[in-house]
Design a protein around this motif. Structure first.
Motif, mmCIF file in Angstrom:
data_model
loop_
_atom_site.group_PDB
_atom_site.id
_atom_site.type_symbol
_atom_site.label_atom_id
_atom_site.label_comp_id
_atom_site.label_asym_id
_atom_site.label_seq_id
_atom_site.Cartn_x
_atom_site.Cartn_y
_atom_site.Cartn_z
ATOM 1 N N GLY A 1 -50.102 1.780 -39.558
ATOM 2 C CA GLY A 1 -50.275 1.923 -41.001
ATOM 3 C C GLY A 1 -51.523 2.705 -41.356
ATOM 4 N N GLY A 2 -52.633 2.476 -40.629
ATOM 5 C CA GLY A 2 -53.852 3.230 -40.902
ATOM 6 C C GLY A 2 -53.705 4.702 -40.606
ATOM 7 N N ILE A 3 -53.062 5.034 -39.485
ATOM 8 C CA ILE A 3 -52.839 6.447 -39.159
ATOM 9 C C ILE A 3 -51.913 7.103 -40.174
ATOM 10 N N LEU A 4 -50.933 6.338 -40.669
ATOM 11 C CA LEU A 4 -50.011 6.891 -41.656
ATOM 12 C C LEU A 4 -50.733 7.250 -42.951
ATOM 13 N N LEU A 5 -51.735 6.444 -43.307
ATOM 14 C CA LEU A 5 -52.504 6.759 -44.520
ATOM 15 C C LEU A 5 -53.441 7.931 -44.307
ATOM 16 N N LEU A 6 -54.056 8.036 -43.127
ATOM 17 C CA LEU A 6 -55.018 9.098 -42.876
ATOM 18 C C LEU A 6 -54.358 10.423 -42.519
ATOM 19 N N SER A 7 -53.287 10.363 -41.755
ATOM 20 C CA SER A 7 -52.607 11.588 -41.329
ATOM 21 C C SER A 7 -51.101 11.376 -41.370
ATOM 22 N N PRO A 8 -50.526 11.418 -42.561
ATOM 23 C CA PRO A 8 -49.086 11.109 -42.660
ATOM 24 C C PRO A 8 -48.186 12.148 -42.016
ATOM 25 N N GLY A 9 -48.638 13.398 -41.923
ATOM 26 C CA GLY A 9 -47.765 14.445 -41.394
ATOM 27 C C GLY A 9 -47.567 14.381 -39.900
ATOM 28 N N GLY A 10 -48.548 13.926 -39.147
ATOM 29 C CA GLY A 10 -48.453 13.951 -37.692
ATOM 30 C C GLY A 10 -48.223 12.596 -37.062
ATOM 31 N N LEU A 11 -47.688 11.627 -37.816
ATOM 32 C CA LEU A 11 -47.506 10.283 -37.276
ATOM 33 C C LEU A 11 -46.500 10.261 -36.130
ATOM 34 N N ILE A 12 -45.344 10.884 -36.334
ATOM 35 C CA ILE A 12 -44.314 10.855 -35.300
ATOM 36 C C ILE A 12 -44.812 11.519 -34.027
ATOM 37 N N ASN A 13 -45.514 12.640 -34.195
ATOM 38 C CA ASN A 13 -46.035 13.345 -33.028
ATOM 39 C C ASN A 13 -47.076 12.516 -32.287
ATOM 40 N N LEU A 14 -47.948 11.818 -33.001
ATOM 41 C CA LEU A 14 -48.974 11.000 -32.369
ATOM 42 C C LEU A 14 -48.368 9.792 -31.652
ATOM 43 N N VAL A 15 -47.361 9.177 -32.278
ATOM 44 C CA VAL A 15 -46.705 8.036 -31.633
ATOM 45 C C VAL A 15 -46.025 8.465 -30.333
ATOM 46 N N ALA A 16 -45.335 9.584 -30.357
ATOM 47 C CA ALA A 16 -44.677 10.078 -29.148
ATOM 48 C C ALA A 16 -45.695 10.441 -28.079
#
Length: 398
Positions: A32-47
């Motif tokens: 949730g914190g990463i989604l608020l700070l960088s919503p565009g690259g969430l999927i890439n960071l999780v992968a």
């Protein structure tokens, strides 16, 4: 099977799911914190993070697989299939491979959103290599708690095997006929001093696993009386194998004697001898833990056994009162007293006086119901439930 409260406070309970709940909560908060700070690259960071985490165990599993195939494929695995047994045993199972494959696929589909530096692809190589090295050196565990949790969950402890062996090889065979043996013994020994609730086999489980072969050697208030009638069974090729129980006479502080069938749990001899053998790698702390697990496992097994129900009583003996020379007799008498109270509550309930009329003001506090049911018959015609129904049968009153 009811046990004392202090015993329940001493026995370790099975481990729960708190680590999984904590892991899921922290992962949700971080995502949730990463989604608020960088919503565009969430999927890439999780992968990217999943791929890094998954490659480390996979690389360590390859090291384990190399050892198994090189030295143990015929001795430990005995020709079992590579895909169905050896790979999962080395940590290269379907879940690990699927997680790494999905992470790699997702990272490949989102490669256009990578930064010019490629999201630090060096980490993809460096982190798994260092993880596998630290894992092989023992820096990353598994820790004692993890091993204990796995052994308890999969029933791999020494205590689990000893408890099941004690139940299947002894208690399940002798406890169903215990009451018959006690009744036969009481009928042939008029001087016996059995209490109303002492119709059970008392099984002593000392925490230190130090068992004496004669109870009178541990407490002068305990003396051997006689033996119950032998139980003979054909077992494992032995014709008429004899199983027997000893009757002990236990005296209280006032000199009053009580007879009971009592014995130690013999598998504890194995635990004690293992702790004395250097090759077993079994110290005193491990022995104490195994005794507690033995007690808990045996209690759970017997609680689910219909053949053994109400025919036994487990007594956990602590080692905190070794300075008391009569601690063993006091412990046995306390359990006998509790059994007598339980037996009295079951068969000694007061009966209702049928000649006493029930007053109106006592409706909220009725008298106890009689335990002897009576059959009451009415000579009136039965009344229909829904409406008048034609009844051609004649009813004769007598």
């Amino acid at each position: 099977m009811h046990c004392l409260r202090d015993e329940d406070a001493l026995i370790p309970s099975p481990r729960g799911h708190s680590p999984k709940v904590c892991a899921a909560s922290v992962a949700a908060i971080a995502t949730g914190g990463i989604l608020l700070l960088s919503p565009g690259g969430l999927i890439n960071l999780v992968a990217f993070a999943t791929l890094i985490v998954a490659l480390g165990p996979l690389l360590h599993g390859l090291y384990l697989l190399f050892e198994e195939l090189l030295h143990h494929s015929n001795t430990r695995h005995r020709g079992r299939s590579l895909l169905g047994h050896i790979l999962p045993a080395c940590g290269l199972g379907l879940k690990s491979l699927l997680a790494a494959a999905l992470a790699a696929l997702l990272l490949h589909l989102t490669r256009d959103s990578l930064t010019p530096r490629g999201q630090s692809w060096e980490l993809v190589v460096l982190v798994p290599v260092l993880y596998a090295l630290l894992k092989c050196l023992g820096v990353l565990g598994p820790w004692e708690v993890e091993v204990s949790d796995i052994c308890e969950e999969r029933k791999l402890n020494v205590a689990h095997g000893l408890a099941w062996s004690f139940y299947l090889g002894y208690l399940q065979l002798v406890l169903p006929s215990l009451k018959t043996s006690i009744d036969s013994f009481r009928g042939s020994h008029r001087d016996s001093l059995w209490g109303p609730g002492s119709q059970k086999l008392l099984i002593l489980i000392p925490l230190n696993a130090n068992i004496s072969h004669k109870l009178e050697d541990e407490d002068s208030h305990i003396e051997f009386y006689k033996s119950l009638p032998n139980t003979e069974l054909d077992r494992a090729g032995v014709r008429g194998r004899v199983y027997k129980h000893s009757v002990y006479r236990v005296k209280d502080e006032r000199g009053k004697a009580h007879d009971c069938a009592v014995e130690y749990a013999t598998p504890l001899l194995t635990l004690y001898r293992m702790s004395q053998e250097r090759n077993a790698g079994f110290g005193e702390p491990e022995r104490r833990q195994q005794v507690l697990l033995f007690y808990r496992t045996l209690r759970d097994i017997l609680d689910r056994s219909l053949e053994c129900r109400n025919r036994y009583r487990l007594i956990l003996i602590k080692d905190e009162h070794e300075d008391d020379p009569h601690f063993l007799s006091k412990t046995i008498l306390r359990h006998l007293e509790q059994q007598d109270k339980e037996e009295f509550c079951l068969i000694g309930a007061p009966q209702q006086d049928t000649n006493k009329p029930v007053e109106v003001e006592d409706w909220h506090n009725p008298e106890p119901m009689s335990r002897e049911p009576t059959l009451m018959m009415s000579l009136d015609r039965p009344q229909p439930l829904r409406g008048p129904v034609e009844d051609t049968d004649s009813f004769r009153q007598t």
